[in-house]
Design a protein around this motif. Sequence first.
Motif, PDB file in Angstrom:
ATOM      1  N   VAL A  19       0.876  -1.165   0.000  1.00  0.00           N
ATOM      2  CA  VAL A  19       0.000   0.000   0.000  1.00  0.00           C
ATOM      3  C   VAL A  19       0.915   1.217   0.000  1.00  0.00           C
ATOM      4  O   VAL A  19       1.716   1.386   0.927  1.00  0.00           O
ATOM      5  CB  VAL A  19      -0.925   0.029   1.224  1.00  0.00           C
ATOM      6  N   VAL A  20       0.828   2.048  -1.025  1.00  0.00           N
ATOM      7  CA  VAL A  20       1.765   3.157  -1.163  1.00  0.00           C
ATOM      8  C   VAL A  20       1.005   4.474  -1.320  1.00  0.00           C
ATOM      9  O   VAL A  20      -0.149   4.500  -1.747  1.00  0.00           O
ATOM     10  CB  VAL A  20       2.715   2.951  -2.363  1.00  0.00           C
ATOM     11  N   HIS A  59       9.389   1.565   4.985  1.00  0.00           N
ATOM     12  CA  HIS A  59      10.726   1.990   4.577  1.00  0.00           C
ATOM     13  C   HIS A  59      11.650   2.147   5.782  1.00  0.00           C
ATOM     14  O   HIS A  59      12.872   2.072   5.640  1.00  0.00           O
ATOM     15  CB  HIS A  59      10.646   3.315   3.806  1.00  0.00           C
ATOM     16  N   ALA A  60      11.083   2.355   6.986  1.00  0.00           N
ATOM     17  CA  ALA A  60      11.892   2.500   8.193  1.00  0.00           C
ATOM     18  C   ALA A  60      12.078   1.188   8.931  1.00  0.00           C
ATOM     19  O   ALA A  60      12.933   1.096   9.821  1.00  0.00           O
ATOM     20  CB  ALA A  60      11.245   3.520   9.139  1.00  0.00           C
ATOM     21  N   CYS A  61      11.288   0.176   8.579  1.00  0.00           N
ATOM     22  CA  CYS A  61      11.264  -1.069   9.359  1.00  0.00           C
ATOM     23  C   CYS A  61      11.936  -2.250   8.698  1.00  0.00           C
ATOM     24  O   CYS A  61      12.311  -3.200   9.391  1.00  0.00           O
ATOM     25  CB  CYS A  61       9.816  -1.473   9.658  1.00  0.00           C
ATOM     26  N   GLN A  82       5.362   5.447   2.182  1.00  0.00           N
ATOM     27  CA  GLN A  82       5.303   6.614   1.311  1.00  0.00           C
ATOM     28  C   GLN A  82       6.456   6.623   0.318  1.00  0.00           C
ATOM     29  O   GLN A  82       6.524   7.497  -0.547  1.00  0.00           O
ATOM     30  CB  GLN A  82       5.348   7.899   2.153  1.00  0.00           C
ATOM     31  N   ARG A  83       7.344   5.634   0.424  1.00  0.00           N
ATOM     32  CA  ARG A  83       8.518   5.573  -0.438  1.00  0.00           C
ATOM     33  C   ARG A  83       8.673   4.184  -1.049  1.00  0.00           C
ATOM     34  O   ARG A  83       9.520   3.410  -0.619  1.00  0.00           O
ATOM     35  CB  ARG A  83       9.780   5.946   0.356  1.00  0.00           C
ATOM     36  N   PRO A  84       7.866   3.842  -2.037  1.00  0.00           N
ATOM     37  CA  PRO A  84       7.999   2.507  -2.646  1.00  0.00           C
ATOM     38  C   PRO A  84       9.376   2.243  -3.225  1.00  0.00           C
ATOM     39  O   PRO A  84       9.806   1.089  -3.299  1.00  0.00           O
ATOM     40  CB  PRO A  84       6.912   2.498  -3.731  1.00  0.00           C
ATOM     41  N   SER A  85      10.083   3.287  -3.633  1.00  0.00           N
ATOM     42  CA  SER A  85      11.421   3.086  -4.189  1.00  0.00           C
ATOM     43  C   SER A  85      12.412   2.614  -3.136  1.00  0.00           C
ATOM     44  O   SER A  85      13.479   2.104  -3.476  1.00  0.00           O
ATOM     45  CB  SER A  85      11.929   4.377  -4.830  1.00  0.00           C
ATOM     46  N   ASP A 120       9.356   7.439  -7.125  1.00  0.00           N
ATOM     47  CA  ASP A 120       8.450   6.451  -6.568  1.00  0.00           C
ATOM     48  C   ASP A 120       7.416   5.999  -7.599  1.00  0.00           C
ATOM     49  O   ASP A 120       7.062   4.819  -7.659  1.00  0.00           O
ATOM     50  CB  ASP A 120       7.751   7.020  -5.332  1.00  0.00           C
ATOM     51  N   VAL A 121       6.922   6.932  -8.404  1.00  0.00           N
ATOM     52  CA  VAL A 121       5.979   6.567  -9.459  1.00  0.00           C
ATOM     53  C   VAL A 121       6.639   5.614 -10.448  1.00  0.00           C
ATOM     54  O   VAL A 121       6.058   4.602 -10.858  1.00  0.00           O
ATOM     55  CB  VAL A 121       5.442   7.817 -10.180  1.00  0.00           C
ATOM     56  N   ASP A 122       7.883   5.896 -10.819  1.00  0.00           N
ATOM     57  CA  ASP A 122       8.594   5.039 -11.764  1.00  0.00           C
ATOM     58  C   ASP A 122       8.843   3.652 -11.177  1.00  0.00           C
ATOM     59  O   ASP A 122       8.731   2.638 -11.878  1.00  0.00           O
ATOM     60  CB  ASP A 122       9.927   5.677 -12.158  1.00  0.00           C
ATOM     61  N   ALA A 123       9.192   3.604  -9.875  1.00  0.00           N
ATOM     62  CA  ALA A 123       9.447   2.311  -9.231  1.00  0.00           C
ATOM     63  C   ALA A 123       8.198   1.444  -9.240  1.00  0.00           C
ATOM     64  O   ALA A 123       8.262   0.227  -9.431  1.00  0.00           O
ATOM     65  CB  ALA A 123       9.925   2.529  -7.792  1.00  0.00           C
ATOM     66  N   LEU A 124       7.039   2.071  -9.065  1.00  0.00           N
ATOM     67  CA  LEU A 124       5.785   1.335  -9.059  1.00  0.00           C
ATOM     68  C   LEU A 124       5.369   0.943 -10.471  1.00  0.00           C
ATOM     69  O   LEU A 124       4.953  -0.191 -10.729  1.00  0.00           O
ATOM     70  CB  LEU A 124       4.711   2.210  -8.414  1.00  0.00           C
ATOM     71  N   ALA A 125       5.489   1.863 -11.402  1.00  0.00           N
ATOM     72  CA  ALA A 125       5.036   1.622 -12.771  1.00  0.00           C
ATOM     73  C   ALA A 125       5.844   0.528 -13.459  1.00  0.00           C
ATOM     74  O   ALA A 125       5.320  -0.218 -14.299  1.00  0.00           O
ATOM     75  CB  ALA A 125       5.117   2.905 -13.582  1.00  0.00           C
ATOM     76  N   ALA A 126       7.120   0.417 -13.114  1.00  0.00           N
ATOM     77  CA  ALA A 126       7.989  -0.538 -13.798  1.00  0.00           C
ATOM     78  C   ALA A 126       7.563  -1.981 -13.573  1.00  0.00           C
ATOM     79  O   ALA A 126       7.880  -2.866 -14.368  1.00  0.00           O
ATOM     80  CB  ALA A 126       9.428  -0.361 -13.336  1.00  0.00           C
ATOM     81  N   THR A 127       6.809  -2.240 -12.505  1.00  0.00           N
ATOM     82  CA  THR A 127       6.451  -3.618 -12.183  1.00  0.00           C
ATOM     83  C   THR A 127       5.105  -4.048 -12.730  1.00  0.00           C
ATOM     84  O   THR A 127       4.800  -5.228 -12.756  1.00  0.00           O
ATOM     85  CB  THR A 127       6.434  -3.819 -10.654  1.00  0.00           C
ATOM     86  N   ARG A 128       4.263  -3.100 -13.145  1.00  0.00           N
ATOM     87  CA  ARG A 128       2.911  -3.459 -13.572  1.00  0.00           C
ATOM     88  C   ARG A 128       2.502  -2.787 -14.886  1.00  0.00           C
ATOM     89  O   ARG A 128       1.387  -2.286 -15.001  1.00  0.00           O
ATOM     90  CB  ARG A 128       1.896  -3.072 -12.482  1.00  0.00           C
ATOM     91  N   PRO A 129       3.337  -2.757 -15.898  1.00  0.00           N
ATOM     92  CA  PRO A 129       2.944  -2.047 -17.119  1.00  0.00           C
ATOM     93  C   PRO A 129       1.823  -2.734 -17.889  1.00  0.00           C
ATOM     94  O   PRO A 129       1.068  -2.099 -18.605  1.00  0.00           O
ATOM     95  CB  PRO A 129       4.240  -2.042 -17.938  1.00  0.00           C
ATOM     96  N   THR A 130       1.677  -4.041 -17.740  1.00  0.00           N
ATOM     97  CA  THR A 130       0.711  -4.793 -18.539  1.00  0.00           C
ATOM     98  C   THR A 130      -0.724  -4.386 -18.249  1.00  0.00           C
ATOM     99  O   THR A 130      -1.566  -4.361 -19.144  1.00  0.00           O
ATOM    100  CB  THR A 130       0.880  -6.303 -18.266  1.00  0.00           C
TER     101      THR A 130
END
Length: 345
Positions: A48-49, A226-228, A256-259, A282-292
């Motif tokens: 959840v981001v 991201h802190a844990c 808040q930091r998916p990257s 962060d948007v790029d990190a998320l988008a790269a995994t689900r382009p389909t």
Amino acid sequence: MDVLGRESLGAESTAAGARGRLGRYLATDGSLGAPVGVDLARPHAGVVVGKRGSGKSYTLGVLAEALADAPGVAPVVVDPMGAFRGLAAAGLAVREPAVRADALPPRAWCRLLDLDPASAAGTLVWRAAAECDALAGMREWVAGAHAGDAARRAAANHLALAASWGCFAPDAPRVGELLEGGSVLDCTGLAGAALRAVGCAVADALYRAAVEGARPLPWLLVDEAHACVSGPAADAVGTLYTRGRAPGASVVLATQRPSALPEAAVSQSDLVVAHRLTSGRDVDALAATRPTYLDGALGERLPARTGDALVVDDASESAVTVRVRERRTEHGGEERVVDRGETAG
């Protein structure tokens, strides 16, 4: 009700099986559609981001409430910010963030203490962790070990540092107690290595419990992930993402930091709930995994309003926008603000 996390979003998705209410579909004009839920009958891995204040912790709480109500599953929530104490009203036990020293695998101790496992001090700590089930016992074992003074002194100093964190206790709840009705580990007093120690110990213990056939099936929920989940905690959580679903263990990280998450967290997730994000990285990190499953740029599809989310579902190979439902328990994630009557003095 359509159920995300199942192979079909149509009428077949209403088949029997544990599910939790997530919210309602959100149309492009902002109107609300049919109710939508999330599958709880099978193990899942998710993230959840969203940027600060977008609703990600709130959504994690909605999921925790659903898990508390569902048969055969139990959530264990790692709560660094005190946002989930209200889940006590849903039956979850709010606990101090204490873990047993032997809940950390020996290999994790060296990483946690920033020790080279091949060094003399690192070898002592590794062997102490393998031999003893409590931190006090590890310190005694090192003190009496047949080793050079410098190695024993270095190992002892590192274990003394671990003891100062205040997160290790020989009477800490075992995994069966955490799963009985579900638990919230209130980690508001922990930071840094202490927080990572708790994250590592809980993730590893839940995975091992699932492998050993534990019931109810465990779900690990981690806020401010991201802190844990860096260092040794990243390894333990990564195991849940890559191997946890076969024995029945589930995991969901909120950040808040998916990257900044471990690579496996986003790439191995079958459910991705994305609130508003503004960082291009962060948007790029998320988008790269689900382009389909995205028929346009991810940044253009992310909602702008707090509480709205884009849910990418591997099972149905779809991406839908939802309005997350209101929680029935108190959410403690709001920021404190100055009351109107207060002055600077």
